[in-house]
Design an enzyme around this catalytic site. Structure first.
Site, PDB file in Angstrom:
ATOM      1  N   THR A 367       0.851  -1.196   0.000  1.00 26.02           N
ATOM      2  CA  THR A 367       0.000   0.000   0.000  1.00 26.02           C
ATOM      3  C   THR A 367       0.885   1.243   0.000  1.00 26.02           C
ATOM      4  O   THR A 367       2.084   1.160   0.271  1.00 26.02           O
ATOM      5  CB  THR A 367      -0.983  -0.012   1.200  1.00 26.02           C
ATOM      6  OG1 THR A 367      -1.757  -1.195   1.115  1.00 26.02           O
ATOM      7  CG2 THR A 367      -1.907   1.168   1.242  1.00 26.02           C
ATOM      8  N   GLU A 406      -7.535  -7.571  -2.692  1.00 27.54           N
ATOM      9  CA  GLU A 406      -8.347  -6.801  -1.748  1.00 27.54           C
ATOM     10  C   GLU A 406      -9.573  -7.580  -1.265  1.00 27.54           C
ATOM     11  O   GLU A 406     -10.199  -7.194  -0.274  1.00 27.54           O
ATOM     12  CB  GLU A 406      -8.804  -5.515  -2.452  1.00 27.54           C
ATOM     13  CG  GLU A 406      -8.752  -4.271  -1.631  1.00 27.54           C
ATOM     14  CD  GLU A 406      -7.350  -3.696  -1.458  1.00 27.54           C
ATOM     15  OE1 GLU A 406      -6.872  -3.686  -0.319  1.00 27.54           O
ATOM     16  OE2 GLU A 406      -6.745  -3.252  -2.454  1.00 27.54           O
ATOM     17  N   ASP A 409      -9.958  -8.276   2.311  1.00 25.21           N
ATOM     18  CA  ASP A 409     -10.416  -7.274   3.282  1.00 25.21           C
ATOM     19  C   ASP A 409     -11.886  -7.477   3.664  1.00 25.21           C
ATOM     20  O   ASP A 409     -12.385  -6.860   4.600  1.00 25.21           O
ATOM     21  CB  ASP A 409     -10.229  -5.851   2.730  1.00 25.21           C
ATOM     22  CG  ASP A 409      -8.805  -5.341   2.950  1.00 25.21           C
ATOM     23  OD1 ASP A 409      -8.063  -5.961   3.722  1.00 25.21           O
ATOM     24  OD2 ASP A 409      -8.450  -4.309   2.352  1.00 25.21           O
ATOM     25  N   SER A 438     -12.210  -1.007   4.446  1.00 19.70           N
ATOM     26  CA  SER A 438     -10.795  -0.645   4.396  1.00 19.70           C
ATOM     27  C   SER A 438     -10.385   0.077   5.675  1.00 19.70           C
ATOM     28  O   SER A 438     -11.228   0.598   6.413  1.00 19.70           O
ATOM     29  CB  SER A 438     -10.592   0.285   3.198  1.00 19.70           C
ATOM     30  OG  SER A 438      -9.284   0.811   3.193  1.00 19.70           O
TER      31      SER A 438
HETATM   32  O1  DON Z   1      -7.717  -1.246   2.626  1.00 20.67           O
HETATM   33  C1  DON Z   1      -7.076  -1.713   3.562  1.00 20.67           C
HETATM   34  O2  DON Z   1      -7.307  -1.473   4.727  1.00 20.67           O
HETATM   35  C2  DON Z   1      -5.903  -2.626   3.256  1.00 20.67           C
HETATM   36  N1  DON Z   1      -6.101  -3.269   2.001  1.00 20.67           N
HETATM   37  C3  DON Z   1      -4.647  -1.823   3.284  1.00 20.67           C
HETATM   38  C4  DON Z   1      -3.454  -2.713   3.088  1.00 20.67           C
HETATM   39  C5  DON Z   1      -2.192  -2.158   3.580  1.00 20.67           C
HETATM   40  O3  DON Z   1      -2.080  -1.092   4.095  1.00 20.67           O
HETATM   41  C6  DON Z   1      -1.040  -3.054   3.376  1.00 20.67           C
HETATM   42  N2  DON Z   1       0.023  -2.694   4.245  1.00 20.67           N
HETATM   43  N3  DON Z   1       0.201  -3.226   5.301  1.00 20.67           N
END
Ligand code: DON
Length: 562
Positions: A367, A406, A409, A438
């Site tokens: 990210t 994703e 998540d 998220s």
């Molecule tokens: O949207 C989110 O919360 C996660 N997909 C973010 C992923 C992220 O920050 C990866 N790093 N650790």
């Protein structure tokens, strides 16, 4: 010279040397890669505004930091337009494909299929980054899309030197990428993990970016490019359809706005949990005088407030287009006060006493976040992602598009933790067309005399990192301190305080243990915060990149414009 005219002259001199206070003296850019920062500066020098620079940086990061974000991913872009003070969140979060369903990662016995939501085409949601950059360029930018995409196309076509961070990321995901020839062809040349410093050329990605530059939305979501994407996904067992691409659209959402004492905060709203969790945490903290506390007592209250807010995250938050998110109830002053009263002055509250729920797991990170301020006062804080490092590890053949993972998540199964150890229930269950919840939290903070822009990657820890940054801003500190702060974190489940080694010394650890906390030292530093601040009293601008990462923060003096 009369006294009056002497004052006048002095006033003029002050304005000439420190600039006008109602306008930043300089533009500022902070991002996770020097070439992405450079792309932003290049566009600002060409007369672009912060929004054009955001388009350039988002596209450049897709090329030079594919481990963190890209055309196959999504994100949230928080915008402030100075001319009319419009504040908006561009929601370019991925959506579950039409053929997705709530049980898609479970076997016949209802057990979670290991890694099914993490590796390969099935792990990917429908990407939002291409739609978002087109949308921002058309609705907020000043330059043609093709101009803002030019630096990224150049980086992809001519190549760039792989950083140590990217080398490590590729190595970490090489087992998955080696299973997919289109991924291996780009990231594992000659079947090997490339060396840092080796030049990475991404011709297919350059062509895909060029298609977007030429045709806008249609250059990715319709026609030949869409056919290529869908065919490539299906060839490797994916379930995306042409209809999914056609139906994807970004949304303008109202950001989550709230105050903490005399500071106003503007942050990400659902489908991000960031703004609400921070609002709940900070509103609970308003019931206590943090400034009067010693450091460990303060840590105790911050952790207890986080614990309570993350509990609500797991139960109530999800895509607001699919579920009713009870924002008013969660931020109701009586509810907040009731929660504040459950905090003991000197003891940890075990998470299980707040209601039932299961446990742990932590994982690697990717990210990316960037912050931009232009000299008109326009600002962008954007956090983009492909979720875990190098997303699903699958590149769609012939496109250079690395697909996100994703889908992880979502709550894959009620109460079972995802790769960040976060638990979720019905509110965040998978449904066709739904956006996964998220933690990404691009944020603006504003006091009577200062404006800050900040954000970071870090999965579930994003929220606590940004929160610590806000508290530091409230204490009057500068961006260098926000990004350098040793970090600690609590997310309700697992019921542990995660901390970077520098966060607590031996004595502080003992104090926390005596209060009933289980401590877990993070085996590495975490986060990659990129922040900008505008001091409205002087017009001075600060930009700072996290030393944990490889990013670059730059100030652009107006006289260096052509
Ligand atoms: O949207 C989110 O919360 C996660 N997909 C973010 C992923 C992220 O920050 C990866 N790093 N650790």
């Amino acid at each position: 010279m009369t006294t009056m005219s002497r004052y006048l002259l002095l006033g003029l001199l002050v304005i000439a040397t420190v600039g006008r206070a109602d306008q930043p003296q300089y533009a500022a850019v902070a991002s996770a890669h020097p070439l992405a920062t450079e792309a932003g500066l290049e566009i600002l020098r060409q007369g672009g505004n912060a929004f054009d620079a955001a388009v350039a940086i988002s596209a450049a990061l897709a090329v030079v930091e594919p481990s963190g974000s890209g055309l196959g991913g999504g994100g949230f872009w928080l915008l402030h337009r100075q001319s009319d003070n419009k504040e908006v969140m561009i929601d370019g979060r991925e959506k579950a494909p039409g053929y997705a369903n709530a049980r898609m990662y479970l076997d016949e016995k209802d057990e979670v299929k290991p890694r099914a939501s993490l590796d390969g085409p099935l792990a990917g949601g429908i990407p939002g980054v291409p739609a978002a950059i087109v949308y921002i360029a058309m609705n907020y930018g000043r330059l043609p899309l093709a101009t803002s995409l030019a630096p990224a196309i150049r980086y992809a076509r001519d190549g760039f030197a792989i950083t140590e961070g990217l080398q490590k990321a590729i190595k970490g995901r090489s087992d998955v990428m080696s299973q997919y020839p289109p991924s291996a062809a780009i990231f594992l040349p000659d079947g090997k993990v490339p060396e840092a410093g080796q030049v990475l050329v991404q011709t297919d990605l350059a062509n895909t970016l060029q298609s977007i530059a030429d045709k806008g939305l249609a250059g990715f979501y319709y026609g030949d490019m869409a056919a290529k994407l869908i065919q490539g996904m299906q060839q490797f067992g994916g379930i995306w359809s042409l209809q999914d691409l056609e139906q994807y659209s970004v949304l303008e959402r109202l950001p989550q706005k709230f105050t903490y004492r005399d500071i106003s905060v503007v942050s990400a709203s659902p489908p991000s949990s960031g703004g609400i969790v921070m609002a709940e945490t900070l509103k609970i903290l308003e019931h206590f005088d943090l400034r009067a506390m010693d450091r460990i007592t303060r840590v105790h209250y911050v952790v207890e407030a986080l614990r309570r807010a993350y509990r609500d995250r797991s139960v109530y938050l999800g895509d607001p287009d699919f579920i009713k998110v009870p924002v008013d109830r969660l931020l109701d002053p009586d509810y907040i006060e009731a929660m504040a009263m459950t905090i003991s002055a000197d003891k940890a509250t075990p998470s299980d006493e707040l209601g039932e729920n299961p446990g742990p797991k932590q994982s690697g990170e990717s990210t990316t976040h960037f912050s931009i301020l232009d000299t008109e006062g326009n600002r962008v804080a954007a956090t983009l992602s492909v979720n875990l490092t190098m997303g699903s590890g699958f590149v769609i053949p012939g496109t250079g598009v690395l697909v996100n993972n994703e889908m992880d998540d979502f709550s894959i199964k009620s109460g079972i933790p995802n790769s960040y150890g976060l638990v979720g229930f019905e509110a965040n269950a998978i449904a066709p067309g739904k956006r996964p919840l998220s933690s990404m939290s691009p944020t603006f903070v504003e006091s009577s005399d200062r404006i800050g822009l900040l954000g970071t990657p870090g999965g579930s820890r994003i929220i606590s990192m940004v929160l610590l940054g806000i508290l530091d801003f409230a204490d009057g500190q500068l961006p260098e301190s926000w990004v350098d702060l040793p970090r600690y974190h609590h997310q309700y489940k697992p019921d542990v305080v995660l901390y970077e080694p520098a966060a607590f010394n031996q004595q502080e650890q003992q104090q926390l243990k005596a209060m009933g906390y289980e401590l877990r030292e993070s085996n590495r530093l975490y986060g990659d915060m990129h922040a900008v601040m505008w001091d409205k009293r002087t017009g001075y601008v600060y930009a700072e990149s996290d030393k944990r990462g490889e990013g670059a923060a730059r100030i652009l003096k107006p006289e260096s414009k052509p």
